[in-house]
Design an enzyme around this catalytic site. Structure first.
Site, PDB file in Angstrom:
ATOM      1  N   LYS A  25       0.902  -1.290  -0.053  1.00 14.95           N
ATOM      2  CA  LYS A  25      -0.288   0.117   0.337  1.00 14.95           C
ATOM      3  C   LYS A  25       0.800   1.104  -0.234  1.00 14.95           C
ATOM      4  O   LYS A  25       2.173   1.055   0.587  1.00 14.95           O
ATOM      5  CB  LYS A  25      -0.774   0.020   0.885  1.00 14.95           C
ATOM      6  CG  LYS A  25      -0.177   0.001   2.520  1.00 14.95           C
ATOM      7  CD  LYS A  25       0.024   1.352   3.589  1.00 14.95           C
ATOM      8  CE  LYS A  25       1.064   1.468   4.321  1.00 14.95           C
ATOM      9  NZ  LYS A  25       1.537   1.983   5.052  1.00 14.95           N
ATOM     10  N   ASP A 154      -2.184  -1.977  10.017  1.00 17.04           N
ATOM     11  CA  ASP A 154      -2.777  -1.985   8.185  1.00 17.04           C
ATOM     12  C   ASP A 154      -3.627  -3.380   7.595  1.00 17.04           C
ATOM     13  O   ASP A 154      -3.698  -3.274   6.995  1.00 17.04           O
ATOM     14  CB  ASP A 154      -1.277  -1.640   7.850  1.00 17.04           C
ATOM     15  CG  ASP A 154      -1.019  -0.443   8.386  1.00 17.04           C
ATOM     16  OD1 ASP A 154      -1.853   0.217   7.756  1.00 17.04           O
ATOM     17  OD2 ASP A 154       0.382   0.052   8.053  1.00 17.04           O
TER      18      ASP A 154
HETATM   19  P1  ATP Z   1       4.012  -0.686   8.330  1.00 17.22           P
HETATM   20  O1  ATP Z   1       3.132  -1.869   7.984  1.00 17.22           O
HETATM   21  O2  ATP Z   1       3.836   0.054   9.522  1.00 17.22           O
HETATM   22  O3  ATP Z   1       4.244   0.561   7.229  1.00 17.22           O
HETATM   23  P2  ATP Z   1       6.544  -1.381   6.820  1.00 17.22           P
HETATM   24  O4  ATP Z   1       5.792  -1.812   5.870  1.00 17.22           O
HETATM   25  O5  ATP Z   1       7.214  -1.057   6.709  1.00 17.22           O
HETATM   26  O6  ATP Z   1       5.563  -1.307   8.445  1.00 17.22           O
HETATM   27  P3  ATP Z   1       7.051  -4.280   7.051  1.00 17.22           P
HETATM   28  O7  ATP Z   1       7.657  -4.483   6.015  1.00 17.22           O
HETATM   29  O8  ATP Z   1       5.480  -4.476   7.572  1.00 17.22           O
HETATM   30  O9  ATP Z   1       7.260  -2.984   7.280  1.00 17.22           O
HETATM   31  O10 ATP Z   1       7.892  -4.095   8.343  1.00 17.22           O
HETATM   32  C1  ATP Z   1       8.188  -4.149   9.513  1.00 17.22           C
HETATM   33  C2  ATP Z   1       8.899  -5.535  10.850  1.00 17.22           C
HETATM   34  O11 ATP Z   1       7.726  -6.448  10.841  1.00 17.22           O
HETATM   35  C3  ATP Z   1       9.706  -5.706  10.006  1.00 17.22           C
HETATM   36  O12 ATP Z   1      10.747  -5.202  10.478  1.00 17.22           O
HETATM   37  C4  ATP Z   1      10.152  -7.095  10.941  1.00 17.22           C
HETATM   38  O13 ATP Z   1      10.643  -7.612  11.926  1.00 17.22           O
HETATM   39  C5  ATP Z   1       8.402  -7.496  11.021  1.00 17.22           C
HETATM   40  N1  ATP Z   1       7.798  -8.815  10.231  1.00 17.22           N
HETATM   41  C6  ATP Z   1       7.335  -9.866  11.119  1.00 17.22           C
HETATM   42  N2  ATP Z   1       6.260 -10.290  10.285  1.00 17.22           N
HETATM   43  C7  ATP Z   1       7.307  -9.568   9.032  1.00 17.22           C
HETATM   44  C8  ATP Z   1       6.641  -9.883   7.030  1.00 17.22           C
HETATM   45  N3  ATP Z   1       5.930 -11.113   7.453  1.00 17.22           N
HETATM   46  N4  ATP Z   1       7.182  -9.696   6.574  1.00 17.22           N
HETATM   47  C9  ATP Z   1       8.020  -8.517   6.845  1.00 17.22           C
HETATM   48  N5  ATP Z   1       8.284  -8.296   8.784  1.00 17.22           N
HETATM   49  C10 ATP Z   1       7.756  -8.823   9.025  1.00 17.22           C
END
Ligand code: ATP
Length: 318
Positions: A25, A154
């Site tokens: 997203k 999210d």
């Molecule tokens: P947000 O939803 O807050 O925008 P983001 O997109 O920046 O988050 P994600 O890729 O969802 O970040 O990952 C955030 C943290 O969650 C990672 O650093 C990791 O430690 C943890 N995590 C747990 N499950 C997962 C997954 N399936 N994929 C990626 N990261 C994960």
């Protein structure tokens, strides 16, 4: 929210695997209000699901096990144990349905971790849909949305997809009809940014009086009107993200990356969610391909991806 079952046991392939995918997203509007007593900020956000997908494949097995491949797998950015959101999704759905949490999950990541693109949330949403089908839990979309909200702010949007207005901590969704297609280029940075750190920096900047308090979040009406019908210039003018200033403070090179995107021809560029991904808005599909080529050669990003939205939320594949 529809009452149709999300998957159902009929979708299991001959080899016993069930596959689901869910999108990344971009927040085209992210207004951050005051900190609530529960530690979350009150949000007013507009989500757009874009065509960068993670895939989750599940099979029956004794107990839970997990493999992660693709973006972030090799460098340890994505946990492969109970810290992974897909593991938590499996335990939660099993508890809800009163079934044993027996599954082997394989996550194929295209969405970079900690990039502000809700990759972990996408994986959790895809897991709910895939495991519902594997286990035949016959959960409704409403049931899955309630479980999604327990997993993360999210995750309900990753399940829903399309365009939606998010309030509360982003988990209370109102779907928005947006018929036209929007083309973007995602500029992906070398290293992730932690979402709590970016919110913490926003709080510090507000406490120091360097940013206005988020009491009166800007109206989402202009961005919603622009999303519905365009033109590109109207959406470009309406994009906003309260987390951009703290993300740029933590990662000063983001300022240059945003400038690189507009200088390369983007109608506008903003930090996606808590960053550090830069979302650059293009005129159309051709414009996005041109922009992606330009930015790929420029050195401001580790990788670039031309994407479009809105696209569907988590659903079974095949
Ligand atoms: P947000 O939803 O807050 O925008 P983001 O997109 O920046 O988050 P994600 O890729 O969802 O970040 O990952 C955030 C943290 O969650 C990672 O650093 C990791 O430690 C943890 N995590 C747990 N499950 C997962 C997954 N399936 N994929 C990626 N990261 C994960």
């Amino acid at each position: 929210m529809s009452n149709a079952t999300a998957g159902g046991p009929g979708r299991i392939a001959g080899n016993g695997a069930v596959v689901a995918r869910a999108p990344a997203k971009v927040n085209v509007h992210l207004g951050v209000g005051p900190l609530r007593p529960d530690g979350f900020h009150e949000l007013q956000t507009v989500f757009l699901a874009v065509s960068l997908f993670d895939t989750v494949t599940v099979r029956r097995s004794a107990g839970l096990s997990l493999e992660v491949h693709g973006e972030g797998a090799a460098d340890g950015a994505v946990p492969t144990d109970a810290r992974n959101l897909v593991w938590q999704a499996a335990e939660l759905l099993a508890r809800h349905a009163g079934v044993a949490a027996d599954a082997h999950l394989v996550v194929d990541k295209s969405i970079p971790a900690a990039a502000g693109l809700a990759g972990g949330s996408a994986d959790a949403a895809a897991s709910l849909v895939a495991l519902d089908a594997l286990w035949g839990t016959r959960a409704t979309r409403g049931d899955l949305a309630a479980l999604a909200a327990q997993l993360g702010s999210d995750v309900p949007f990753s399940l829903l997809g399309g365009v939606a207005l998010g309030t509360g901590r982003g988990e209370q969704l109102s779907p928005v009809l947006a018929r036209r297609r929007w083309d973007w280029v995602l500029g992906i940075a070398g290293e992730g940014l932690s979402t709590p750190t970016v919110y913490g920096e926003l709080d510090s900047l507000r406490a120091a009086g360097e940013l206005p308090d988020g009491v009166a979040a800007a109206s989402t009406e202009p961005v919603l009107a622009a999303l519905r019908s365009g033109p590109v210039g109207a959406l470009a003018a309406a994009l906003s993200n309260d987390l951009q200033a703290p993300a740029v403070r933590l990662r000063p090179e983001l300022r240059e990356a945003l400038r690189a995107a507009t200088e390369a021809g983007a109608a506008a560029a903003l930090v996606s969610g808590s960053g550090p991904t830069v979302a650059a808005l293009a005129e159309d599909e051709e414009g996005a391909a041109r922009l992606a080529g330009e930015l790929a050669g420029g050195g401001a990003f580790r990788a670039v991806r031309a994407v479009h939205g809105p696209v569907h939320g988590a659903r079974l594949v095949g």
